[in-house]
Scaffold this motif. Structure first.
Motif, PDB file in Angstrom:
ATOM      1  N   THR A  78      27.521 145.666  38.394  1.00 37.64           N
ATOM      2  CA  THR A  78      26.881 144.375  38.133  1.00 37.64           C
ATOM      3  C   THR A  78      27.100 143.940  36.687  1.00 37.64           C
ATOM      4  O   THR A  78      26.378 143.089  36.177  1.00 37.64           O
ATOM      5  N   ALA A  79      28.097 144.513  36.011  1.00 36.75           N
ATOM      6  CA  ALA A  79      28.260 144.311  34.575  1.00 36.75           C
ATOM      7  C   ALA A  79      29.145 143.131  34.195  1.00 36.75           C
ATOM      8  O   ALA A  79      29.465 142.951  33.032  1.00 36.75           O
ATOM      9  N   ASP A  80      29.576 142.338  35.188  1.00 38.10           N
ATOM     10  CA  ASP A  80      30.229 141.065  34.892  1.00 38.10           C
ATOM     11  C   ASP A  80      29.873 140.110  36.025  1.00 38.10           C
ATOM     12  O   ASP A  80      29.375 140.526  37.076  1.00 38.10           O
ATOM     13  N   MET A  81      30.102 138.824  35.835  1.00 40.13           N
ATOM     14  CA  MET A  81      29.604 137.832  36.785  1.00 40.13           C
ATOM     15  C   MET A  81      30.169 138.008  38.189  1.00 40.13           C
ATOM     16  O   MET A  81      29.442 137.946  39.184  1.00 40.13           O
TER      17      MET A  81
ATOM     18  N   PRO B  95      28.059 129.749  33.998  1.00 40.26           N
ATOM     19  CA  PRO B  95      27.290 129.532  32.761  1.00 40.26           C
ATOM     20  C   PRO B  95      28.099 128.806  31.693  1.00 40.26           C
ATOM     21  O   PRO B  95      29.326 128.682  31.816  1.00 40.26           O
ATOM     22  N   PRO B  96      27.436 128.336  30.639  1.00 40.17           N
ATOM     23  CA  PRO B  96      28.150 127.677  29.542  1.00 40.17           C
ATOM     24  C   PRO B  96      29.222 128.584  28.940  1.00 40.17           C
ATOM     25  O   PRO B  96      29.160 129.808  29.062  1.00 40.17           O
TER      26      PRO B  96
ATOM     27  N   ASP C 260      29.811 132.468  29.186  1.00 32.83           N
ATOM     28  CA  ASP C 260      30.916 132.789  30.081  1.00 32.83           C
ATOM     29  C   ASP C 260      31.966 133.660  29.411  1.00 32.83           C
ATOM     30  O   ASP C 260      32.574 134.519  30.056  1.00 32.83           O
ATOM     31  N   THR C 261      32.176 133.461  28.120  1.00 32.19           N
ATOM     32  CA  THR C 261      33.210 134.241  27.418  1.00 32.19           C
ATOM     33  C   THR C 261      32.892 135.729  27.423  1.00 32.19           C
ATOM     34  O   THR C 261      33.778 136.565  27.321  1.00 32.19           O
ATOM     35  N   PHE C 262      31.603 136.067  27.593  1.00 32.34           N
ATOM     36  CA  PHE C 262      31.212 137.472  27.724  1.00 32.34           C
ATOM     37  C   PHE C 262      31.222 137.914  29.184  1.00 32.34           C
ATOM     38  O   PHE C 262      31.837 138.925  29.539  1.00 32.34           O
ATOM     39  N   VAL C 263      30.528 137.167  30.047  1.00 28.01           N
ATOM     40  CA  VAL C 263      30.227 137.670  31.390  1.00 28.01           C
ATOM     41  C   VAL C 263      31.392 137.584  32.365  1.00 28.01           C
ATOM     42  O   VAL C 263      31.295 138.102  33.475  1.00 28.01           O
ATOM     43  N   ARG C 264      32.496 136.968  31.976  1.00 31.22           N
ATOM     44  CA  ARG C 264      33.681 136.964  32.836  1.00 31.22           C
ATOM     45  C   ARG C 264      34.602 138.139  32.539  1.00 31.22           C
ATOM     46  O   ARG C 264      35.700 138.233  33.105  1.00 31.22           O
ATOM     47  N   THR C 265      34.198 139.021  31.653  1.00 30.86           N
ATOM     48  CA  THR C 265      35.017 140.175  31.298  1.00 30.86           C
ATOM     49  C   THR C 265      34.321 141.456  31.743  1.00 30.86           C
ATOM     50  O   THR C 265      33.101 141.491  31.909  1.00 30.86           O
TER      51      THR C 265
ATOM     52  N   ILE D 219      27.451 143.972  27.236  1.00 31.97           N
ATOM     53  CA  ILE D 219      27.636 143.702  25.816  1.00 31.97           C
ATOM     54  C   ILE D 219      26.715 142.576  25.366  1.00 31.97           C
ATOM     55  O   ILE D 219      26.069 142.661  24.309  1.00 31.97           O
ATOM     56  N   LEU D 220      26.627 141.523  26.173  1.00 33.73           N
ATOM     57  CA  LEU D 220      25.783 140.381  25.803  1.00 33.73           C
ATOM     58  C   LEU D 220      24.306 140.772  25.776  1.00 33.73           C
ATOM     59  O   LEU D 220      23.575 140.407  24.843  1.00 33.73           O
ATOM     60  N   HIS D 221      23.837 141.509  26.780  1.00 37.25           N
ATOM     61  CA  HIS D 221      22.443 141.970  26.780  1.00 37.25           C
ATOM     62  C   HIS D 221      22.171 142.847  25.555  1.00 37.25           C
ATOM     63  O   HIS D 221      21.095 142.757  24.938  1.00 37.25           O
ATOM     64  N   ASP D 222      23.137 143.693  25.226  1.00 35.77           N
ATOM     65  CA  ASP D 222      22.995 144.580  24.070  1.00 35.77           C
ATOM     66  C   ASP D 222      22.814 143.764  22.796  1.00 35.77           C
ATOM     67  O   ASP D 222      21.904 144.013  21.985  1.00 35.77           O
ATOM     68  N   LEU D 223      23.676 142.773  22.593  1.00 35.26           N
ATOM     69  CA  LEU D 223      23.574 141.929  21.406  1.00 35.26           C
ATOM     70  C   LEU D 223      22.235 141.205  21.356  1.00 35.26           C
ATOM     71  O   LEU D 223      21.571 141.158  20.307  1.00 35.26           O
TER      72      LEU D 223
END
Length: 287
Positions: free
Chosen positions: A31-34, A166-167, A171-176, A182-186
């Motif tokens: 579940t770690a990317d969209m 998403p915007p 999107d630049t994070f969750v499509r990878t 990584i985004l949740h961590d940040l």
């Protein structure tokens, strides 16, 4: 998003999602990317619909493909490969039904249900922070609520472009691969009590900690952060990855709104489930 406690609730949820990854990294990556998130949640929804309504079709590769065909979220081959991977890791198990011997009906394992229940209940806990609610205690008191709520939540988010598309900043994070982690961590490093500014510092940050923690290549991790810098939604104060790392207000606002869409869908689905779960014999819900 206007609730003053929302930033605290969101940080609480992000920390839990990261902890779930650390406890079972090979499983949580599903579940770690969209794309994987939508596909995995669809598989779970298919299973739970069968649990609550035995007349619903069994979870098979062909039935799942028919369910996903109109969405164009993933290709047929990707969906089949995902099912096979989940089966190999023990998240899906074979069931034996009478009928077409060529079909291969599946159901989720106890491990998979434990993980989705942990994920679901953590979001209920975060929602309770906002209004001192009782969602978590109600879910714990009746395990069937998840079975009814998850498919409704999945359907809502699957067809909501605010979540599935998403915007660009999000999107630049969750499509990878592992980008959601990584985004949740940040975001978990943001001080929730501070008002939003154009650039929000989150302290020193090294790319190495991300590719090691989330089992991705150094090149992939570096590429994610390079895209963030190009979009001016995150970066270091000094050149050469030195100084504090900062997150831009645009990314933070977009992330918070994106997550709010998910929380709202969970809230609506859970309250619907509370009204529609059948009362067992004797009039008491399962404990």
């Amino acid at each position: 998003m206007e609730n003053r406690l929302y930033a605290f609730a969101l940080r609480d949820a992000a920390l839990k999602l990261i902890a779930m990854h650390d406890a079972a990294p090979r499983i949580v990556r599903y579940t770690a990317d969209m794309k994987r998130w939508l596909l995995t949640q669809s598989i779970l929804a298919f299973h739970f619909r069968r649990v609550t309504s035995p007349s619903h079709p069994s979870l098979t590769a062909a039935n799942l493909n028919g369910f996903l065909a109109e969405s164009k979220v993933v290709s047929r081959n990707t969906a089949f490969a995902h099912l096979a991977e989940m089966r190999n890791y023990g998240l899906l198990i074979d069931i034996h039904e009478r009928g077409d011997g060529r079909a291969r009906p599946l159901k989720i394992s106890e491990t998979a249900e434990t993980l989705i229940r942990e994920w679901f209940d953590e979001h209920l806990k975060s929602l309770d922070i906002l209004d001192r609610g009782t969602r978590l205690s109600r879910s714990v008191a009746d395990r069937r609520l998840l079975w009814y709520a998850q498919p409704r939540m999945c359907h809502s988010l699957f067809h909501d472009p605010r979540w599935a598309n998403p915007p660009q900043s999000v999107d630049t994070f969750v499509r990878t691969a592992s980008g959601s982690n990584i985004l949740h961590d940040l975001m978990s490093r943001l001080p929730p009590e501070k008002p939003l500014e154009a650039r929000m510092p989150i302290g020193p940050l090294r790319i190495g900690e991300f590719f090691k923690r989330y089992a991705i290549s150094r090149t992939h991790a570096r590429r994610v952060f390079e895209r963030a810098q190009l979009l001016e939604i995150g970066g270091w104060d000094l050149s050469g990855e030195r100084g504090d790392f900062w997150l831009g207000a645009e990314l933070i606002r977009d992330y918070r709104h994106w997550q709010a869409v998910k929380f709202a869908a969970i809230e609506e689905a859970f309250e619907w489930a509370c009204r529609h779960v059948p009362r067992p014999a004797g009039g008491q819900r399962e404990g």
